[in-house]
Design a protein around this motif. Structure first.
Motif, PDB file in Angstrom:
ATOM      1  N   VAL A 143       8.743   2.151   6.874  1.00  0.00           N
ATOM      2  CA  VAL A 143       9.313   1.525   8.076  1.00  0.00           C
ATOM      3  C   VAL A 143       9.740   2.656   9.005  1.00  0.00           C
ATOM      4  O   VAL A 143      10.403   3.598   8.580  1.00  0.00           O
ATOM      5  CB  VAL A 143      10.516   0.622   7.725  1.00  0.00           C
ATOM      6  CG1 VAL A 143      11.126   0.025   8.975  1.00  0.00           C
ATOM      7  CG2 VAL A 143      10.088  -0.476   6.778  1.00  0.00           C
ATOM      8  N   SER A 144       9.365   2.557  10.251  1.00  0.00           N
ATOM      9  CA  SER A 144       9.569   3.636  11.212  1.00  0.00           C
ATOM     10  C   SER A 144      11.000   3.711  11.741  1.00  0.00           C
ATOM     11  O   SER A 144      11.631   2.692  12.010  1.00  0.00           O
ATOM     12  CB  SER A 144       8.614   3.428  12.385  1.00  0.00           C
ATOM     13  OG  SER A 144       8.852   4.376  13.375  1.00  0.00           O
ATOM     14  N   MET A 189      -0.813   1.414   2.013  1.00  0.00           N
ATOM     15  CA  MET A 189       0.547   1.573   2.500  1.00  0.00           C
ATOM     16  C   MET A 189       0.785   0.510   3.556  1.00  0.00           C
ATOM     17  O   MET A 189      -0.033   0.300   4.440  1.00  0.00           O
ATOM     18  CB  MET A 189       0.765   2.960   3.082  1.00  0.00           C
ATOM     19  CG  MET A 189       2.203   3.191   3.481  1.00  0.00           C
ATOM     20  SD  MET A 189       2.538   4.879   3.967  1.00  0.00           S
ATOM     21  CE  MET A 189       2.929   5.585   2.382  1.00  0.00           C
ATOM     22  N   LEU A 190       1.905  -0.187   3.421  1.00  0.00           N
ATOM     23  CA  LEU A 190       2.244  -1.305   4.286  1.00  0.00           C
ATOM     24  C   LEU A 190       3.334  -0.885   5.268  1.00  0.00           C
ATOM     25  O   LEU A 190       4.281  -0.192   4.897  1.00  0.00           O
ATOM     26  CB  LEU A 190       2.732  -2.466   3.422  1.00  0.00           C
ATOM     27  CG  LEU A 190       2.911  -3.822   4.061  1.00  0.00           C
ATOM     28  CD1 LEU A 190       1.579  -4.349   4.577  1.00  0.00           C
ATOM     29  CD2 LEU A 190       3.474  -4.798   3.044  1.00  0.00           C
ATOM     30  N   PHE A 191       3.189  -1.306   6.525  1.00  0.00           N
ATOM     31  CA  PHE A 191       4.138  -0.959   7.580  1.00  0.00           C
ATOM     32  C   PHE A 191       4.656  -2.222   8.256  1.00  0.00           C
ATOM     33  O   PHE A 191       3.927  -3.199   8.385  1.00  0.00           O
ATOM     34  CB  PHE A 191       3.459  -0.108   8.663  1.00  0.00           C
ATOM     35  CG  PHE A 191       2.900   1.176   8.167  1.00  0.00           C
ATOM     36  CD1 PHE A 191       3.671   2.321   8.148  1.00  0.00           C
ATOM     37  CD2 PHE A 191       1.599   1.246   7.727  1.00  0.00           C
ATOM     38  CE1 PHE A 191       3.147   3.512   7.699  1.00  0.00           C
ATOM     39  CE2 PHE A 191       1.065   2.435   7.270  1.00  0.00           C
ATOM     40  CZ  PHE A 191       1.851   3.570   7.258  1.00  0.00           C
ATOM     41  N   LYS A 195      12.117  -2.500   3.780  1.00  0.00           N
ATOM     42  CA  LYS A 195      11.310  -1.941   2.686  1.00  0.00           C
ATOM     43  C   LYS A 195      11.479  -2.753   1.411  1.00  0.00           C
ATOM     44  O   LYS A 195      10.505  -3.001   0.704  1.00  0.00           O
ATOM     45  CB  LYS A 195      11.672  -0.476   2.438  1.00  0.00           C
ATOM     46  CG  LYS A 195      11.132   0.450   3.504  1.00  0.00           C
ATOM     47  CD  LYS A 195      11.252   1.889   3.116  1.00  0.00           C
ATOM     48  CE  LYS A 195      12.600   2.433   3.459  1.00  0.00           C
ATOM     49  NZ  LYS A 195      12.702   3.887   3.240  1.00  0.00           N
ATOM     50  N   ARG A 196      12.688  -3.184   1.124  1.00  0.00           N
ATOM     51  CA  ARG A 196      12.918  -4.032  -0.061  1.00  0.00           C
ATOM     52  C   ARG A 196      12.151  -5.339   0.054  1.00  0.00           C
ATOM     53  O   ARG A 196      11.536  -5.803  -0.913  1.00  0.00           O
ATOM     54  CB  ARG A 196      14.410  -4.325  -0.236  1.00  0.00           C
ATOM     55  CG  ARG A 196      15.175  -3.237  -0.915  1.00  0.00           C
ATOM     56  CD  ARG A 196      16.542  -3.722  -1.389  1.00  0.00           C
ATOM     57  NE  ARG A 196      17.307  -4.423  -0.373  1.00  0.00           N
ATOM     58  CZ  ARG A 196      18.144  -3.852   0.481  1.00  0.00           C
ATOM     59  NH1 ARG A 196      18.306  -2.546   0.474  1.00  0.00           N
ATOM     60  NH2 ARG A 196      18.800  -4.568   1.358  1.00  0.00           N
ATOM     61  N   LEU A 197      12.161  -5.949   1.228  1.00  0.00           N
ATOM     62  CA  LEU A 197      11.440  -7.204   1.435  1.00  0.00           C
ATOM     63  C   LEU A 197       9.933  -7.011   1.254  1.00  0.00           C
ATOM     64  O   LEU A 197       9.267  -7.841   0.630  1.00  0.00           O
ATOM     65  CB  LEU A 197      11.731  -7.769   2.833  1.00  0.00           C
ATOM     66  CG  LEU A 197      13.144  -8.268   3.090  1.00  0.00           C
ATOM     67  CD1 LEU A 197      13.296  -8.666   4.559  1.00  0.00           C
ATOM     68  CD2 LEU A 197      13.491  -9.424   2.200  1.00  0.00           C
ATOM     69  N   ARG A 222      16.195  -0.246   7.795  1.00  0.00           N
ATOM     70  CA  ARG A 222      14.919   0.210   7.243  1.00  0.00           C
ATOM     71  C   ARG A 222      14.824  -0.104   5.757  1.00  0.00           C
ATOM     72  O   ARG A 222      13.800  -0.591   5.280  1.00  0.00           O
ATOM     73  CB  ARG A 222      14.743   1.724   7.452  1.00  0.00           C
ATOM     74  CG  ARG A 222      14.484   2.121   8.880  1.00  0.00           C
ATOM     75  CD  ARG A 222      14.003   3.549   8.987  1.00  0.00           C
ATOM     76  NE  ARG A 222      14.865   4.527   8.369  1.00  0.00           N
ATOM     77  CZ  ARG A 222      15.893   5.131   8.958  1.00  0.00           C
ATOM     78  NH1 ARG A 222      16.198   4.832  10.202  1.00  0.00           N
ATOM     79  NH2 ARG A 222      16.602   6.033   8.327  1.00  0.00           N
ATOM     80  N   ASN A 223      15.886   0.143   5.028  1.00  0.00           N
ATOM     81  CA  ASN A 223      15.872  -0.110   3.587  1.00  0.00           C
ATOM     82  C   ASN A 223      15.738  -1.592   3.270  1.00  0.00           C
ATOM     83  O   ASN A 223      15.053  -1.971   2.325  1.00  0.00           O
ATOM     84  CB  ASN A 223      17.130   0.456   2.928  1.00  0.00           C
ATOM     85  CG  ASN A 223      17.152   1.960   2.946  1.00  0.00           C
ATOM     86  OD1 ASN A 223      16.113   2.595   3.095  1.00  0.00           O
ATOM     87  ND2 ASN A 223      18.332   2.537   2.827  1.00  0.00           N
TER      88      ASN A 223
END
Length: 123
Positions: free
Chosen positions: A55-56, A95-97, A70-72, A66-67
């Motif tokens: 996540v940017s 890699m997922l963004f 990322k957890r989701l 961001r965290n």
């Protein structure tokens, strides 16, 4: 019973793998999700499935936000791993963004977009 774990062996962590993914991978987008994929090919062997999330800072200045995203995203992958492997293959690095400045209100929204991304790849 499906394997709904996300073990260390499946996590994309090596800098060499990440740079290879960015150099040779293909991008797909669906809604607020964007993914970069590198499938197993004779000239580019991929040993096993690897998955990472990013996540940017550009969209989310606070690490807390961001965290959370990322957890989701990791949870979406963990719960829908079988669907992901059907869509993208068994031996795939990905890699997922999250590419939106708005925080997703519910997990179900993120999961629906992840499933839509996998379904679009199948076609």
């Amino acid at each position: 019973m499906t394997n709904s774990k996300y073990p260390r062996a499946e996590k994309l962590k090596k800098n060499t793998e990440i740079s290879l993914l960015f150099d040779k991978g293909k991008w797909r987008t669906s809604g607020n999700l964007r993914i970069i994929i590198l499938k197993d090919k004779p000239n580019l062997p991929v040993e096993s499935a690897r998955f990472g999330v990013s996540v940017s800072k550009r969209y989310f200045k606070r690490a807390v936000h961001r965290n959370r995203i990322k957890r989701l995203l990791r949870e979406c992958y963990r719960l829908n791993k079988d669907l992901f492997k059907q869509a993208f293959g068994e031996k795939t690095m990905a890699m997922l963004f999250w590419v939106s400045p708005e925080i997703p209100p519910k997990f179900q929204d993120v999961e629906a977009q992840f499933i839509k991304l996998c379904e679009a790849q199948k076609k």
